[in-house]
Every structure is written in structure tokens, then in C-alpha cells.
Write an enzyme that holds these catalytic residues in place. Structure first.
Site, PDB file in Angstrom:
ATOM      1  N   HIS A 221      97.438 -23.345  33.995  1.00 26.38           N
ATOM      2  CA  HIS A 221      98.017 -23.899  32.991  1.00 26.38           C
ATOM      3  C   HIS A 221      97.789 -25.335  33.084  1.00 26.38           C
ATOM      4  O   HIS A 221      97.136 -25.909  34.112  1.00 26.38           O
ATOM      5  CB  HIS A 221      99.634 -24.131  33.542  1.00 26.38           C
ATOM      6  CG  HIS A 221     100.578 -24.529  32.372  1.00 26.38           C
ATOM      7  ND1 HIS A 221     100.850 -25.869  32.067  1.00 26.38           N
ATOM      8  CD2 HIS A 221     101.450 -23.690  31.446  1.00 26.38           C
ATOM      9  CE1 HIS A 221     101.868 -25.808  31.335  1.00 26.38           C
ATOM     10  NE2 HIS A 221     102.184 -24.718  30.812  1.00 26.38           N
TER      11      HIS A 221
ATOM     12  N   ASP B 125     101.077 -22.776  41.845  1.00 25.36           N
ATOM     13  CA  ASP B 125     101.939 -22.978  40.796  1.00 25.36           C
ATOM     14  C   ASP B 125     102.794 -21.558  40.796  1.00 25.36           C
ATOM     15  O   ASP B 125     102.273 -20.782  40.154  1.00 25.36           O
ATOM     16  CB  ASP B 125     101.084 -23.421  39.702  1.00 25.36           C
ATOM     17  CG  ASP B 125     101.895 -23.325  38.411  1.00 25.36           C
ATOM     18  OD1 ASP B 125     103.058 -22.901  38.472  1.00 25.36           O
ATOM     19  OD2 ASP B 125     101.227 -23.556  37.258  1.00 25.36           O
TER      20      ASP B 125
ATOM     21  N   GLN C 143     105.311 -18.771  37.169  1.00 24.13           N
ATOM     22  CA  GLN C 143     105.631 -17.449  36.852  1.00 24.13           C
ATOM     23  C   GLN C 143     105.801 -16.362  37.646  1.00 24.13           C
ATOM     24  O   GLN C 143     105.830 -15.310  37.783  1.00 24.13           O
ATOM     25  CB  GLN C 143     104.205 -17.117  35.862  1.00 24.13           C
ATOM     26  CG  GLN C 143     104.134 -17.922  34.794  1.00 24.13           C
ATOM     27  CD  GLN C 143     105.134 -17.968  33.653  1.00 24.13           C
ATOM     28  OE1 GLN C 143     105.933 -16.927  33.489  1.00 24.13           O
ATOM     29  NE2 GLN C 143     105.293 -18.881  32.665  1.00 24.13           N
TER      30      GLN C 143
ATOM     31  N   LYS D 164     112.808 -20.893  33.817  1.00 21.17           N
ATOM     32  CA  LYS D 164     111.966 -19.629  33.817  1.00 21.17           C
ATOM     33  C   LYS D 164     112.729 -18.563  34.554  1.00 21.17           C
ATOM     34  O   LYS D 164     112.149 -17.486  34.512  1.00 21.17           O
ATOM     35  CB  LYS D 164     110.690 -19.606  34.230  1.00 21.17           C
ATOM     36  CG  LYS D 164     109.802 -20.770  33.087  1.00 21.17           C
ATOM     37  CD  LYS D 164     108.472 -20.787  33.596  1.00 21.17           C
ATOM     38  CE  LYS D 164     107.488 -21.990  32.749  1.00 21.17           C
ATOM     39  NZ  LYS D 164     107.547 -21.499  31.402  1.00 21.17           N
TER      40      LYS D 164
ATOM     41  N   CYS E 149      99.312 -23.660  26.748  1.00 16.72           N
ATOM     42  CA  CYS E 149      98.999 -24.857  27.466  1.00 16.72           C
ATOM     43  C   CYS E 149      97.885 -24.164  28.440  1.00 16.72           C
ATOM     44  O   CYS E 149      97.861 -24.576  29.737  1.00 16.72           O
ATOM     45  CB  CYS E 149      99.980 -25.052  28.282  1.00 16.72           C
ATOM     46  SG  CYS E 149     101.429 -25.942  27.433  1.00 16.72           S
TER      47      CYS E 149
END
Length: 406
Positions: A121, A198, A201, A224, A361
Site C-alpha cells: 500500500h 503492515d 488487512q 477495518k 493505493c
């Protein structure tokens, strides 16, 4: 609890869009919120609204207890050793930037290497570009396999004794690729590098144990994972966080302020300057309660079965290109031949189906895929096979609408 029952816990899903029952397939952008999270936010503002850590009055005490109680919920949720390793931020982007600006700029120099992947991302690319510019470090990319995965052989070849930072997403927001971050962290550590994950997700969809992963930093966002927008988490190993300087200065994060110098509070508060995101933290705590009650293993299993069903049904559509590996998290990125993804999303919206269209993104990844944009359907615990069937029907209607191009 099955997905249909879970769906009833999300008030927003009980509506029509453009005359059709809503099918929400954009949870990778932001998930919907259950009533329990909405109620927790309402109760804070209705009964407990006060600043934290400062007042001795009853409302201040209640607000502080709930705010710090949420931190402990996060600690248990990701299995951090200490709540002092849990820093509240505005989201994943802020968390990554904190590491880049504080750790990266202080510990990297000319000749050092920063290793990431082309699937990242933008929030996990641009901060490292900036660190490289300021420090003179070199930015390197682990190559992708044809299906959008990474090879550990390529990881070992890319990470060298000059590598000081490795940053990688746990799950791709475009391809659904589940990266082997535990193995990559081990390789990074063998070369003396630190590893940032990261987890935007990852955390919403699977159990995450930061001690088992042995990553040095892990970042994620509440919105999220059924929580509110505007709050996220940075986890870090304590010895690294202790050595890092704050990146925001002001109230809350100080110990003593003198005319010409100041000292900082201990972890985690030295990184939480200003009035913190109190309601957001409380909402995140409620979201963690909700997801824990449902069960992360159950959520992961449900999404795995749903994406398997969706792949099978989508492949019945002539002229569809599906991107990413066979084994993936709960999202599918695709294009219909000769139909721009924004047009696809517009037709689907007319049918009450919400999908994402654009570069997500991830422009370097779009270039690697040799497309300018894609459409993406992302699933969560409240989605059903009927939602997939509606998506397939909507895509077939899209083909009919743009039939002259097929």
C-alpha cells in the site's frame, strides 16, 4: 453464529440502495460497525465524556479506565507482552510513519538498505521513500512471482547484511496474498535488520500473535475490524520503542517541561501527544470484544470458504480477469475485458452492490499487473453466498450493458 445471523447485528446492512437490498463488498476499504460498537461510542459521549489521565473527578476516572482498558484488550488480542508496547495512533498510516520518522531517520544512513515489496500500500512505500531520501539509504524491492506471491529464496537474496529495515504487508489489499511475515522476520533478523508488518488487512481476518511472528513492529487500523475510523495501533518491541524519540510534541506526552528542555513520559504515552482518541479507543475495545466473541478462527474459516465459492462462481463469467494467487484472504480483484472498473462499479452500485474500483493505493502493483485500475470485491464475516450470487448477476448485467465491447 452464521453469517446471516451476524448480518443482523450490523444496522447499516438493513437498507436498500438504488431500490435493491444492500450488498456490501468493500470491507477492505472499511468494515461496517456492529450495534455493540455504535452503542459503546454512544455511551461514552452520553455518560463518560471527559479527558483522560488528568482529572480526579468521576467522569475523568471512568473515561481513563475505559481508555486504558481498551489498550489492555489490544494487548491480549495481539498477544503483546505488555500494554506499554501498544501505542494508539490515528491509523495504520500514522503508525508506519511513526516508525519511519522516529526509528528510520535515526538508525539508517548512506549505504544501508530498506527492503519492501511492489505489492505494498502507498502508506508502506512513501514513508520509506522519504527516509531513503533523507538518510541516503537504498530502497530495494523483493520481486513478485507470477501469481503475486513472494518466494523466500528471493527474500534471502534481497535482504543482505546491509539491510537495516524490512517492511511488508501481512495481507495484500489488492491480491489477497498472505505473506509469510514470520519467515521473513526471521531472515531479516539473521541479517541484523528489523521487521515492520503492515497488518491493516491481517488483524481483522485472522489471529495475530506478535510474539509468535517475532516482528519488531506491527501496525493496524480499527476501522477495518468493525471499529471506528480515526484510530489505529502501533505495536513495537519494548527495547526499540524505549530508544525511539517521539514524533509529536505537546501535552500528555511530557514528564517535565522546563524553559529550554523537556523530558518525556514513559511508554506508551510518550508517543501519544495531545488529547488522545478516547472514543476511538473505546470503540476499538468494543470491536475487539465483538470479534473475540465471534472467534477469529471462525471468521477466517468463513472467509476462506466464501472466497473459494466466489472464485468458482466468478470464473463462470466469460471475459473476466482475476488477479492474485489461488490461496488468498477474503478478497478478489478483477476486471471485465474492455470495461473500465469504474464503469463496472457504477453498474453494480445501481444494483445495490458496493465494490471498490481504482488503483487501491497500490499504483506500483497496478503497473506490475499492467493495468491502470481494477475492481475489488472484499468479504467479511457478515457476507454470504447470496451476496456472491448477487455480484455474479450484477457482473453479467454489466456485460449486457456494455455488450458492444464483447
Amino acid at each position: 453464529m452464521d453469517a446471516k445471523s451476524i448480518r443482523q447485528l450490523f444496522p447499516i446492512l438493513d437498507q436498500e440502495v438504488n431500490g435493491n437490498p444492500l450488498v456490501y463488498l468493500d470491507s477492505s476499504a472499511t468494515s461496517q460497525k456492529p450495534l455493540s460498537v455504535i452503542q459503546a461510542l454512544n455511551d461514552y459521549y452520553k455518560f463518560d465524556n471527559s479527558n483522560v489521565h488528568r482529572g480526579v473527578h468521576t467522569l475523568g476516572t471512568r473515561a481513563t479506565d475505559k481508555y486504558e482498558g481498551a489498550r489492555e484488550k489490544v494487548r491480549r488480542f495481539i498477544n503483546a507482552k505488555s500494554e506499554k508496547q501498544v501505542i494508539f495512533t490515528r491509523g495504520t498510516t500514522t503508525a508506519i510513519n511513526t516508525v519511519a520518522h522516529s526509528y528510520g531517520r535515526s538508525n539508517l544512513s548512506e549505504g544501508d538498505e530498506i527492503v519492501i515489496t511492489p505489492m505494498e500500500h502507498h502508506s508502506n512505500i512513501i514513508p520509506w521513500q522519504q527516509v531513503a531520501k533523507v538518510t541516503g539509504a537504498t530502497l530495494k524491492y523483493i520481486p513478485l512471482q507470477a501469481d503475486g506471491t513472494i518466494s523466500l529464496d528471493d527474500v534471502r537474496e534481497t535482504i543482505t547484511d546491509k539491510t537495516k529495515m524490512v517492511a511488508m504487508m501481512h495481507v495484500s489489499n489488492v491480491l489477497g496474498t498472505i505473506n509469510p511475515v514470520k519467515e521473513v522476520a526471521a531472515i531479516a533478523h539473521e541479517q541484523g535488520a528489523v521487521m515492520l508488518v503492515d497488518g491493516a488487512q491481517g488483524v481483522p481476518h485472522m489471529k495475530v500473535d506478535v510474539q509468535d511472528l517475532d516482528c519488531d513492529f506491527y501496525a493496524f487500523s480499527a476501522h477495518k475490524m468493525c471499529g471506528p475510523t480515526g484510530i489505529g495501533v502501533l505495536y513495537g518491541k519494548r527495547e526499540l520503542l524505549e530508544a525511539m524519540e517521539p514524533v509529536e510534541f505537546g501535552g500528555e506526552m511530557i514528564d517535565f517541561v522546563h524553559l529550554y528542555e523537556s523530558t518525556w513520559k514513559e511508554l506508551p504515552w510518550k508517543f501519544e501527544g495531545g488529547t488522545p482518541i478516547i472514543a476511538g479507543a473505546i470503540g476499538l475495545g468494543a470491536a475487539i470484544d465483538f470479534l473475540t466473541e465471534i472467534g477469529l478462527d471462525e471468521i477466517e474459516e468463513h472467509e476462506s470458504k466464501l472466497v473459494e465459492y466466489a472464485l468458482k462462481q466468478l470464473r463462470t463469467i466469460d471475459g473476466i480477469d482475476i488477479y492474485g494467487p489461488e490461496k488468498r484472504a477474503g478478497l478478489i480483484t478483477f476486471n471485465l475485458d474492455s470495461v473500465h472498473p469504474h464503469d463496472t462499479a457504477t453498474v453494480l452500485d445501481a444494483e445495490g452492490i458496493a465494490v471498490r474500483a481504482g488503483h487501491h493505493c497500490a499504483q506500483p502493483l497496478m503497473k506490475w499487473l499492467d493495468v491502470t485500475a481494477t475492481a475489488r470485491a472484499s468479504f467479511y464475516l457478515y457476507n454470504t453466498e447470496e451476496d456472491v450470487d448477487r455480484l455474479v448477476a450484477g457482473l453479467n448485467k454489466t456485460k449486457e450493458y456494455f455488450g458492444d465491447v464483447f
